[in-house]
Design a protein around this motif. Sequence first.
Motif, PDB file in Angstrom:
ATOM      1  N   GLU A 118      62.497   3.804  16.785  1.00  0.00           N
ATOM      2  CA  GLU A 118      62.062   4.210  18.121  1.00  0.00           C
ATOM      3  C   GLU A 118      61.958   5.732  18.096  1.00  0.00           C
ATOM      4  OE1 GLU A 118      62.894   2.623  22.572  1.00  0.00           O
ATOM      5  OE2 GLU A 118      64.684   3.129  21.400  1.00  0.00           O
ATOM      6  N   GLY A 119      60.734   6.226  18.035  1.00  0.00           N
ATOM      7  CA  GLY A 119      60.550   7.666  17.907  1.00  0.00           C
ATOM      8  C   GLY A 119      61.103   8.167  16.593  1.00  0.00           C
ATOM      9  N   ASN A 120      62.054   9.105  16.679  1.00  0.00           N
ATOM     10  CA  ASN A 120      62.671   9.674  15.484  1.00  0.00           C
ATOM     11  C   ASN A 120      64.002   9.025  15.157  1.00  0.00           C
ATOM     12  OD1 ASN A 120      60.521  11.389  15.752  1.00  0.00           O
ATOM     13  ND2 ASN A 120      61.709  13.266  15.771  1.00  0.00           N
TER      14      ASN A 120
END
Length: 239
Positions: free
Chosen positions: A56-58
Amino acid sequence: DTHVLFKLHWGGRGVKGEAWRDLVEGDFRPRLERMWREQDYLHPRALLGYFPCYSEGNEIVVLDPEDRETVLERLVAPRQPTGDRICLADFFRPKDSGELDVVALQAVTVGDEVTELMARLEQEGEFAEQLFVHGLGVQTAEGMAEWLHWRVRRDLGIPETQGRRYSWGYPAVPEQSEHEKVYRLLGATERIGLRLSGGYAVEPEQSTLAVIAHHPQAAYFGMRNGRLLPDGSPDDVIK
């Protein structure tokens, strides 16, 4: 990896040709065999954990294997500011894919005794022997980590050159405070006696933690360089 041991740790860098062969066969290899036969200060211990996850994202979001829904930890990694803008989380299936991925976490140590022996050798002025002991301890830990990574590749049914092993403190995962999360996930303190220093360094000294990305395109990269290669860039296999 005896080449790294002999060249990097035991002082063989720069020696070549016949002199190198004489050094290896006349000194280094017999010394290694003797040290390995006589040593009683290396106590190898290892942990390997597989966890369902998604990105999730980074972040690599690590889930409880019992229900595959409860979030246990979020492993955070930086993203390159330019270029291909790679982040370690990119090598895991994203949350919106609807399919979970798996992340492998590993911890290895050779224990405290080798560090205690090195301190004693230094006090006694045995600096050459300290050098040899230190190198043996470091390469034993590294060899264990490489062997455990090989186990992961075998368990997941992927080629022995696919995937990468990332340790905290290096560019892809520079924040060593993330070690706390890995300790909690693996029970590293309770199970194999690992500790954290005030600066979040792993103790004992000859110990390593790593997260393994098994994606075919997983590559090592920095924050200012490194790019995503279409076919990945396989490691050399240490036989």
